[in-house]
Write a protein that holds these residues in place. Sequence first.
Motif, PDB file in Angstrom:
ATOM      1  N   LEU A  14       4.212  -2.423   3.488  1.00 58.65           N
ATOM      2  CA  LEU A  14       3.834  -3.797   3.186  1.00 58.65           C
ATOM      3  C   LEU A  14       3.205  -4.391   4.441  1.00 58.65           C
ATOM      4  O   LEU A  14       3.726  -4.231   5.538  1.00 58.65           O
ATOM      5  CB  LEU A  14       5.069  -4.612   2.796  1.00 58.65           C
ATOM      6  N   GLN A  15       2.073  -5.049   4.279  1.00 59.75           N
ATOM      7  CA  GLN A  15       1.410  -5.734   5.387  1.00 59.75           C
ATOM      8  C   GLN A  15       1.466  -7.233   5.136  1.00 59.75           C
ATOM      9  O   GLN A  15       1.120  -7.698   4.055  1.00 59.75           O
ATOM     10  CB  GLN A  15      -0.051  -5.296   5.503  1.00 59.75           C
ATOM     11  N   LEU A  16       1.953  -7.974   6.124  1.00 61.53           N
ATOM     12  CA  LEU A  16       2.018  -9.433   6.050  1.00 61.53           C
ATOM     13  C   LEU A  16       1.028 -10.029   7.039  1.00 61.53           C
ATOM     14  O   LEU A  16       0.866  -9.519   8.148  1.00 61.53           O
ATOM     15  CB  LEU A  16       3.411  -9.938   6.431  1.00 61.53           C
ATOM     16  N   LYS A  17       0.384 -11.106   6.631  1.00 59.68           N
ATOM     17  CA  LYS A  17      -0.466 -11.881   7.535  1.00 59.68           C
ATOM     18  C   LYS A  17       0.098 -13.296   7.547  1.00 59.68           C
ATOM     19  O   LYS A  17       0.140 -13.966   6.522  1.00 59.68           O
ATOM     20  CB  LYS A  17      -1.911 -11.901   7.055  1.00 59.68           C
ATOM     21  N   LEU A  18       0.596 -13.715   8.701  1.00 60.42           N
ATOM     22  CA  LEU A  18       1.148 -15.049   8.855  1.00 60.42           C
ATOM     23  C   LEU A  18       0.133 -15.907   9.597  1.00 60.42           C
ATOM     24  O   LEU A  18      -0.341 -15.525  10.668  1.00 60.42           O
ATOM     25  CB  LEU A  18       2.446 -15.015   9.664  1.00 60.42           C
ATOM     26  N   GLY A  37       0.808  -1.210   0.000  1.00 60.84           N
ATOM     27  CA  GLY A  37       0.000   0.000   0.000  1.00 60.84           C
ATOM     28  C   GLY A  37       0.843   1.263   0.000  1.00 60.84           C
ATOM     29  O   GLY A  37       2.052   1.233   0.230  1.00 60.84           O
ATOM     30  N   VAL A  38       0.172   2.365  -0.251  1.00 59.62           N
ATOM     31  CA  VAL A  38       0.801   3.690  -0.223  1.00 59.62           C
ATOM     32  C   VAL A  38      -0.103   4.606   0.597  1.00 59.62           C
ATOM     33  O   VAL A  38      -1.312   4.636   0.375  1.00 59.62           O
ATOM     34  CB  VAL A  38       0.977   4.264  -1.649  1.00 59.62           C
ATOM     35  N   THR A  39       0.486   5.314   1.544  1.00 60.36           N
ATOM     36  CA  THR A  39      -0.275   6.253   2.368  1.00 60.36           C
ATOM     37  C   THR A  39      -0.690   7.439   1.506  1.00 60.36           C
ATOM     38  O   THR A  39       0.159   8.098   0.898  1.00 60.36           O
ATOM     39  CB  THR A  39       0.570   6.730   3.563  1.00 60.36           C
ATOM     40  N   THR A  40      -2.001   7.695   1.448  1.00 63.68           N
ATOM     41  CA  THR A  40      -2.493   8.794   0.610  1.00 63.68           C
ATOM     42  C   THR A  40      -2.895  10.018   1.419  1.00 63.68           C
ATOM     43  O   THR A  40      -2.996  11.112   0.876  1.00 63.68           O
ATOM     44  CB  THR A  40      -3.700   8.345  -0.223  1.00 63.68           C
ATOM     45  N   ALA A  41      -3.154   9.837   2.712  1.00 67.76           N
ATOM     46  CA  ALA A  41      -3.541  10.974   3.555  1.00 67.76           C
ATOM     47  C   ALA A  41      -3.039  10.741   4.971  1.00 67.76           C
ATOM     48  O   ALA A  41      -3.011   9.615   5.455  1.00 67.76           O
ATOM     49  CB  ALA A  41      -5.057  11.138   3.567  1.00 67.76           C
ATOM     50  N   SER A  42      -2.602  11.823   5.605  1.00 69.77           N
ATOM     51  CA  SER A  42      -2.098  11.733   6.963  1.00 69.77           C
ATOM     52  C   SER A  42      -2.056  13.129   7.575  1.00 69.77           C
ATOM     53  O   SER A  42      -1.973  14.133   6.849  1.00 69.77           O
ATOM     54  CB  SER A  42      -0.691  11.123   6.957  1.00 69.77           C
ATOM     55  N   PHE A 102      -0.182 -10.390  12.391  1.00 70.74           N
ATOM     56  CA  PHE A 102      -0.154  -9.317  11.400  1.00 70.74           C
ATOM     57  C   PHE A 102       1.076  -8.455  11.624  1.00 70.74           C
ATOM     58  O   PHE A 102       1.388  -8.084  12.754  1.00 70.74           O
ATOM     59  CB  PHE A 102      -1.419  -8.468  11.513  1.00 70.74           C
ATOM     60  N   ILE A 103       1.759  -8.135  10.516  1.00 66.50           N
ATOM     61  CA  ILE A 103       2.983  -7.334  10.576  1.00 66.50           C
ATOM     62  C   ILE A 103       2.897  -6.257   9.500  1.00 66.50           C
ATOM     63  O   ILE A 103       2.519  -6.542   8.362  1.00 66.50           O
ATOM     64  CB  ILE A 103       4.236  -8.202  10.315  1.00 66.50           C
ATOM     65  N   GLU A 104       3.232  -5.014   9.861  1.00 70.31           N
ATOM     66  CA  GLU A 104       3.315  -3.940   8.875  1.00 70.31           C
ATOM     67  C   GLU A 104       4.728  -3.392   8.912  1.00 70.31           C
ATOM     68  O   GLU A 104       5.285  -3.165   9.991  1.00 70.31           O
ATOM     69  CB  GLU A 104       2.306  -2.838   9.193  1.00 70.31           C
ATOM     70  N   MET A 105       5.313  -3.208   7.736  1.00 68.60           N
ATOM     71  CA  MET A 105       6.693  -2.713   7.667  1.00 68.60           C
ATOM     72  C   MET A 105       6.876  -1.791   6.469  1.00 68.60           C
ATOM     73  O   MET A 105       6.111  -1.861   5.503  1.00 68.60           O
ATOM     74  CB  MET A 105       7.681  -3.880   7.624  1.00 68.60           C
TER      75      MET A 105
END
Length: 75
Positions: free
Chosen positions: A33-37, A17-22, A49-52
Motif C-alpha cells: 500500500l502506498q500512502l501520499k500525505l 498494488g501487487v509486485t508482479t516482477a522482481s 510518501f509512505i509505502e508499507m
Amino acid sequence: MERGKISKILDISWRFGVTTASNDCDNVAKSFLQLKLCLEDDGIVKNVFIEMTIGQFYKFLHDLEKAKCNIDLLL
C-alpha cells in the motif's frame, strides 16, 4: 519535519498494488500500500510518501483507532 512537531493533514491519497516482477522470487505476488500525505507545517505544504506491506498497514490502522479512542476519552 521535526520530531514532536504536529502538522495539519490536508489530504490523504492511497494506492494498492501487487509486485508482479522482481529479482527476488520471494517478493513476487506480495501486496503493498502506498500512502501520499499532504501536510501543512507553518504555512508550508509538503507531500510525504509512505509505502508499507499489508501487515504494516493493519498495524498502522490499529494504532490510529487506538489514538482516536484516547482522544475521544479526553473530549
